[in-house]
Write a protein that holds these residues in place. Sequence first.
Motif, PDB file in Angstrom:
ATOM      1  N   MET A   1       0.832  -1.297   0.031  1.00 18.84           N
ATOM      2  CA  MET A   1      -0.011   0.055   0.043  1.00 18.84           C
ATOM      3  C   MET A   1       0.700   1.142   0.036  1.00 18.84           C
ATOM      4  O   MET A   1       1.834   1.241   0.754  1.00 18.84           O
ATOM      5  N   SER A   2       0.732   2.261  -0.847  1.00 19.66           N
ATOM      6  CA  SER A   2       1.294   3.420  -0.944  1.00 19.66           C
ATOM      7  C   SER A   2       0.965   4.452   0.120  1.00 19.66           C
ATOM      8  O   SER A   2      -0.216   4.227   0.943  1.00 19.66           O
ATOM      9  N   ASP A   3       1.642   5.530   0.362  1.00 23.16           N
ATOM     10  CA  ASP A   3       1.060   6.749   1.172  1.00 23.16           C
ATOM     11  C   ASP A   3       0.162   7.530   0.645  1.00 23.16           C
ATOM     12  O   ASP A   3       0.175   7.677  -0.728  1.00 23.16           O
ATOM     13  N   ASP A   4      -0.428   8.489   1.414  1.00 22.16           N
ATOM     14  CA  ASP A   4      -1.256   9.334   0.759  1.00 22.16           C
ATOM     15  C   ASP A   4      -0.680  10.307  -0.364  1.00 22.16           C
ATOM     16  O   ASP A   4      -1.125  10.547  -1.325  1.00 22.16           O
ATOM     17  N   ILE A   5       0.498  10.737  -0.089  1.00 21.15           N
ATOM     18  CA  ILE A   5       1.121  11.364  -1.110  1.00 21.15           C
ATOM     19  C   ILE A   5       1.360  10.814  -2.516  1.00 21.15           C
ATOM     20  O   ILE A   5       0.876  11.210  -3.666  1.00 21.15           O
TER      21      ILE A   5
END
Length: 175
Positions: A1-5
């Motif tokens: 999972m990627s971060d919000d950015i």
Amino acid sequence: MSDDIDVRAWLQERGTDTVKHPGGTLYKHLCRVSDRLADLGHGPQVQAAGLTHAAYGTDGFDLALLFWQERDELRGLVGEEAEELVFLYGSCDRDRSWRRLAETGEVTNRFTGAVTSLKGDQLTVFVDLTAVNELDVIAKDPSILARNRKSFTELFTAWAKVASEPVSKEMRLAL
């Protein structure tokens, strides 16, 4: 999972910052929905779903950022739980689901016709995401509420029974 950015960069790469939407652009709308879900007490997975809720298009906004058959891409970006909520939201046949949602917990898939039954927290999170989306749209374009006040009053009144308390309060305030 990627971060919000990373998710926000992905949205911009998909052109959401150039698509008109009440209150500016689709990108701004998606960010506001995610931020509002955070303010109303939802965690990172629901916030990520709020940020990407239009990825497969919706019954009310037909522009898709990717085909619903390409779910793995979004799942890799936001995680399985968030993607499941985005898919449920994007695939929801509003005419067949919304009016009786609080009573039945059933969401009819507009792509396949399949019916998903939601219970407890699943139903609450789905209603919260759906309501927060609508609350943002009517806040940015009050004429939508003025033209559809009866429908929104009926929906929000019914949904208040299964929404979280903070979202129920927001729905009451909007009316």
